[in-house]
Design a protein around this motif. Structure first.
Motif, PDB file in Angstrom:
ATOM      1  N   THR A 172       0.884  -1.160   0.000  1.00 27.58           N
ATOM      2  CA  THR A 172       0.000   0.000   0.000  1.00 27.58           C
ATOM      3  C   THR A 172       0.924   1.212   0.000  1.00 27.58           C
ATOM      4  O   THR A 172       1.906   1.254   0.726  1.00 27.58           O
ATOM      5  N   HIS A 173       0.588   2.154  -0.839  1.00 32.12           N
ATOM      6  CA  HIS A 173       1.416   3.362  -0.922  1.00 32.12           C
ATOM      7  C   HIS A 173       0.766   4.441  -0.063  1.00 32.12           C
ATOM      8  O   HIS A 173      -0.325   4.900  -0.355  1.00 32.12           O
ATOM      9  N   ILE A 174       1.442   4.793   0.998  1.00 33.63           N
ATOM     10  CA  ILE A 174       0.901   5.805   1.905  1.00 33.63           C
ATOM     11  C   ILE A 174       1.658   7.108   1.736  1.00 33.63           C
ATOM     12  O   ILE A 174       2.883   7.130   1.777  1.00 33.63           O
ATOM     13  N   ARG A 175       0.927   8.168   1.553  1.00 33.18           N
ATOM     14  CA  ARG A 175       1.591   9.473   1.431  1.00 33.18           C
ATOM     15  C   ARG A 175       0.975  10.460   2.406  1.00 33.18           C
ATOM     16  O   ARG A 175      -0.236  10.509   2.560  1.00 33.18           O
ATOM     17  N   ALA A 176       1.839  11.204   3.040  1.00 33.08           N
ATOM     18  CA  ALA A 176       1.342  12.193   3.995  1.00 33.08           C
ATOM     19  C   ALA A 176       0.974  13.473   3.266  1.00 33.08           C
ATOM     20  O   ALA A 176       0.327  14.345   3.824  1.00 33.08           O
ATOM     21  N   GLU A 177       1.396  13.576   2.034  1.00 35.39           N
ATOM     22  CA  GLU A 177       1.035  14.760   1.248  1.00 35.39           C
ATOM     23  C   GLU A 177       0.479  14.274  -0.081  1.00 35.39           C
ATOM     24  O   GLU A 177       0.789  13.188  -0.543  1.00 35.39           O
ATOM     25  N   ALA A 178      -0.313  15.118  -0.687  1.00 40.49           N
ATOM     26  CA  ALA A 178      -0.882  14.760  -1.977  1.00 40.49           C
ATOM     27  C   ALA A 178       0.244  14.646  -3.000  1.00 40.49           C
ATOM     28  O   ALA A 178       1.251  15.341  -2.907  1.00 40.49           O
ATOM     29  N   PRO A 179       0.077  13.771  -3.943  1.00 35.83           N
ATOM     30  CA  PRO A 179       1.083  13.558  -4.987  1.00 35.83           C
ATOM     31  C   PRO A 179       1.522  14.827  -5.718  1.00 35.83           C
ATOM     32  O   PRO A 179       2.667  14.978  -6.091  1.00 35.83           O
ATOM     33  N   HIS A 180       0.607  15.728  -5.901  1.00 36.58           N
ATOM     34  CA  HIS A 180       0.947  16.942  -6.652  1.00 36.58           C
ATOM     35  C   HIS A 180       1.708  17.958  -5.812  1.00 36.58           C
ATOM     36  O   HIS A 180       2.230  18.935  -6.326  1.00 36.58           O
ATOM     37  N   GLN A 181       1.749  17.716  -4.534  1.00 34.81           N
ATOM     38  CA  GLN A 181       2.417  18.700  -3.706  1.00 34.81           C
ATOM     39  C   GLN A 181       3.931  18.609  -3.774  1.00 34.81           C
ATOM     40  O   GLN A 181       4.492  17.565  -4.043  1.00 34.81           O
ATOM     41  N   SER A 182       4.532  19.703  -3.534  1.00 30.23           N
ATOM     42  CA  SER A 182       5.990  19.737  -3.588  1.00 30.23           C
ATOM     43  C   SER A 182       6.590  18.873  -2.494  1.00 30.23           C
ATOM     44  O   SER A 182       6.010  18.695  -1.428  1.00 30.23           O
ATOM     45  N   ALA A 183       7.739  18.346  -2.798  1.00 34.46           N
ATOM     46  CA  ALA A 183       8.413  17.491  -1.822  1.00 34.46           C
ATOM     47  C   ALA A 183       9.157  18.363  -0.815  1.00 34.46           C
ATOM     48  O   ALA A 183       9.725  17.882   0.139  1.00 34.46           O
ATOM     49  N   VAL A 184       9.137  19.659  -1.078  1.00 34.75           N
ATOM     50  CA  VAL A 184       9.848  20.588  -0.203  1.00 34.75           C
ATOM     51  C   VAL A 184       8.886  21.374   0.684  1.00 34.75           C
ATOM     52  O   VAL A 184       7.794  21.743   0.268  1.00 34.75           O
ATOM     53  N   HIS A 185       9.288  21.614   1.867  1.00 31.54           N
ATOM     54  CA  HIS A 185       8.463  22.353   2.813  1.00 31.54           C
ATOM     55  C   HIS A 185       8.225  23.809   2.425  1.00 31.54           C
ATOM     56  O   HIS A 185       9.127  24.477   1.938  1.00 31.54           O
ATOM     57  N   SER A 186       7.050  24.285   2.689  1.00 29.78           N
ATOM     58  CA  SER A 186       6.755  25.681   2.373  1.00 29.78           C
ATOM     59  C   SER A 186       7.471  26.584   3.373  1.00 29.78           C
ATOM     60  O   SER A 186       7.642  27.772   3.141  1.00 29.78           O
ATOM     61  N   THR A 187       7.913  26.008   4.452  1.00 19.36           N
ATOM     62  CA  THR A 187       8.607  26.805   5.463  1.00 19.36           C
ATOM     63  C   THR A 187      10.080  27.008   5.126  1.00 19.36           C
ATOM     64  O   THR A 187      10.786  27.712   5.828  1.00 19.36           O
ATOM     65  N   THR A 188      10.511  26.381   4.067  1.00 22.04           N
ATOM     66  CA  THR A 188      11.905  26.547   3.653  1.00 22.04           C
ATOM     67  C   THR A 188      11.962  27.482   2.452  1.00 22.04           C
ATOM     68  O   THR A 188      11.363  27.211   1.419  1.00 22.04           O
ATOM     69  N   GLU A 189      12.684  28.570   2.615  1.00 23.66           N
ATOM     70  CA  GLU A 189      12.821  29.520   1.518  1.00 23.66           C
ATOM     71  C   GLU A 189      13.992  29.073   0.661  1.00 23.66           C
ATOM     72  O   GLU A 189      15.078  28.808   1.174  1.00 23.66           O
ATOM     73  N   GLN A 190      13.742  29.010  -0.621  1.00 22.53           N
ATOM     74  CA  GLN A 190      14.804  28.556  -1.512  1.00 22.53           C
ATOM     75  C   GLN A 190      15.307  29.708  -2.375  1.00 22.53           C
ATOM     76  O   GLN A 190      14.531  30.457  -2.938  1.00 22.53           O
ATOM     77  N   TYR A 191      16.618  29.807  -2.446  1.00 20.97           N
ATOM     78  CA  TYR A 191      17.235  30.850  -3.259  1.00 20.97           C
ATOM     79  C   TYR A 191      18.254  30.199  -4.178  1.00 20.97           C
ATOM     80  O   TYR A 191      18.902  29.229  -3.793  1.00 20.97           O
ATOM     81  N   VAL A 192      18.355  30.746  -5.352  1.00 21.85           N
ATOM     82  CA  VAL A 192      19.345  30.198  -6.279  1.00 21.85           C
ATOM     83  C   VAL A 192      20.113  31.364  -6.866  1.00 21.85           C
ATOM     84  O   VAL A 192      19.529  32.355  -7.292  1.00 21.85           O
ATOM     85  N   TYR A 193      21.409  31.254  -6.840  1.00 23.36           N
ATOM     86  CA  TYR A 193      22.264  32.313  -7.379  1.00 23.36           C
ATOM     87  C   TYR A 193      23.273  31.741  -8.339  1.00 23.36           C
ATOM     88  O   TYR A 193      23.739  30.627  -8.174  1.00 23.36           O
ATOM     89  N   ARG A 194      23.593  32.560  -9.285  1.00 22.75           N
ATOM     90  CA  ARG A 194      24.669  32.146 -10.150  1.00 22.75           C
ATOM     91  C   ARG A 194      25.916  32.609  -9.449  1.00 22.75           C
ATOM     92  O   ARG A 194      25.933  33.674  -8.850  1.00 22.75           O
TER      93      ARG A 194
END
Length: 517
Positions: free
Chosen positions: A215-237
DNA sequence: AAAAAAT
């Protein structure tokens, strides 16, 4: 998103375990733990998925302990009844520590319930002795487990439960052969539980070949991001030569707590750690070229706060649970999207806030674009973020030039610097994607703390003593995406699991650390 | 192609 409604006691967990968990501040299970409990206790095979830091260890740990401790038909004899396989030695120590903590009040007749770690890099004797004295649950890395099993010291014929933690990694090419060999030594009739925050479809397909209608159990919906909304992500060159300087500034950001910096190679991890230490930061490296003692020592120092900067290869990308890691910096971009998710998952755990900064080098743009696309971050070309994110820019106090672009750090050795700065990709900046990046980090909260002009700890002066740094190529940059919440169900192969009900938000509780040596 | 994992 994180919790449902019941308590561990209400889920039927036995008193000894409930008491141990409660003493550790865990009364309300995380969603994945509550969703998993009924099926796991029933002996079903399952694939559990929940975001990083959301309690997966106890999701399989509690039912695992309860199940074998309650099995009156097959009393514990000291021959392992459950085996948990993990991808790294340090995670082995952590998981075995967590299970031992949850099991500390359980007893088997007149002895204590036993959980032991079985991993490489350490002498055989202690592990063999422990196995001879009797072990109820083993937690180990594939190589040593197989080794001791083949030597006859580890009896796998008595197993009734097998868990693959970080399952997608365990079923990846590098580990698969060992896992297959171990599977051949385990009884056909056993419960298999696979857990990870990431579960690529091909891996699930592969897993079904040796699982019984999981049985495949997921705590979040499949379409949801695997990353927390509480984590701010920044990308720089970033240019190779500027990375250490940029990082040293990020490390001075207000509110920065423990920070993990990831590199792609062992050499780079060591080099960056050494350079940061030279600059006065309390930093250490962790990678596979170090002796096991040094690896554990560095991680322990990081856990206790003796050092607050840990530079690591992906050996520390998965599972390691250290509280208050406020920042994760990708000095070099990860190999794939799973690695990205796990690396930045070292922060923002259990509902806490986190900051993830990825530095992308020109040479990494193509590969970064693939990760960006796979995760839907919306920032495929960091080159275009070059002059954006003024917000973060201020916050991190990364120097910018007259035009407001993030520029090279000021260095005494102006010659070299200016020469290089002229090569900066001013041109490439199309405005197309800028809107995506303007201002705040992608997908993060609109409101973020303002800048903080912390003086550079030690400007990038040339260290007389230090040899001319050899530069390596590889860089990264850009921003991340926000994320969701909630639960849902996944339909695995045949079976599927019901979604969860309302998720009460609560911080605290659940997963813990502990390691033990 | 990198890292990890037994010695």
């Amino acid at each position: 998103m994180t919790h449902l409604n019941k308590t561990f006691a209400e889920l039927g967990v036995r008193d000894e375990i409930v008491r141990a968990l409660a003493e550790d501040g865990k009364v309300h299970p995380f969603a994945i733990q509550e969703l998993t409990m009924p099926l796991a206790l029933a002996g079903d095979d399952l694939i559990g998925q929940a975001r990083t830091g959301m309690g997966k260890t106890l999701a399989f740990g509690v039912p695992l302990l309860q199940r074998i401790a309650d099995d009156t038909e097959r009393p514990l004899t000291g021959i392992p009844r459950a085996l948990v396989l993990v991808p790294t030695r340090e995670l082995c120590l952590q998981v075995s520590g967590d299970l031992a903590a949850a099991a500390r009040y359980l007893r088997v007749g007149d002895r204590k319930f036993t959980v032991t770690s079985i991993y490489g890099g350490r002498p055989y004797e202690p592990q063999i002795e422990a196995l001879q004295k009797g072990v109820d649950v083993g937690v180990g890395t594939p190589g040593r487990v197989l080794d001791l099993a083949q030597q006859g010291h580890l009896q796998l014929g008595g197993l009734s439960v097998l868990v693959l933690d970080e399952a997608d990694e365990m079923l990846d090419l590098g580990f698969l052969p060992d896992i297959e060999r171990i599977l051949r030594l385990i009884p056909e009739r056993r419960q298999a539980m696979l857990f990870s925050a990431t579960m690529p479809d091909p891996i699930i397909t592969l897993a079904r070949t040796f699982m019984n209608k999981p049985t495949h159990i997921r705590a979040e919906a499949p379409h949801q991001s695997a990353v927390h909304s509480t984590t701010e992500q920044y990308v720089y060159r970033a240019h190779a030569l500027d990375k250490v300087e940029m990082i040293s500034r990020i490390l001075q950001a207000e509110g920065r707590g423990a920070t993990m910096i990831f590199t792609r190679t062992k050499r780079t991890a060591q080099k960056v750690a050494d350079e940061l230490a030279e600059r006065g930061f309390k930093a250490a490296a962790v990678h596979g070229d170090l002796g096991q003692g040094a690896r554990e020592k560095a991680l322990q120092a990081f856990r206790t706060g003796e050092i607050d900067v840990l530079v690591a290869t992906d050996v520390a990308a998965r599972g390691i649970d250290i509280e208050d890691v406020t920042h994760v910096i990708n000095y070099q971009i990860p190999e794939d999207e799973q690695s990205y998710v796990h690396r930045i998952g070292r922060t923002g755990r259990k509902g806490k806030a986190g900051v993830a900064v990825t530095l992308v080098d020109w040479d990494e743009l193509t590969r970064w674009a693939l990760i960006d696309k796979a995760l839907g971050l919306g920032c495929p070309d960091p080159a275009e973020t070059y002059s954006t994110s003024p917000h973060l820019y201020e916050e991190l106090n990364i120097p910018k030039d007259a035009k407001g672009r993030v520029g090279p750090p000021h260095r005494p050795d102006a010659k070299r610097v200016s020469a290089r700065s002229e090569e900066r990709p001013t041109r490439t900046r199309t405005r197309v994607r800028r809107r995506t990046l303007r201002g705040k980090p992608i997908g993060s909260h609109p409101e973020t703390p303002a800048a903080e002009q912390a003086p550079t700890p030690e400007s990038a002066e040339e260290k007389p003593g230090s040899a001319p740094r050899r530069r390596r190529r590889r860089r990264r940059t850009t921003a991340g995406a926000g994320t969701p919440t909630a639960n849902s169900t996944g339909g695995g192969n045949g079976s599927s699991t019901p979604a969860s009900g309302a998720m009460a938000e609560k911080a605290g509780a659940a997963t813990a650390a502990a390691a033990g040596g």
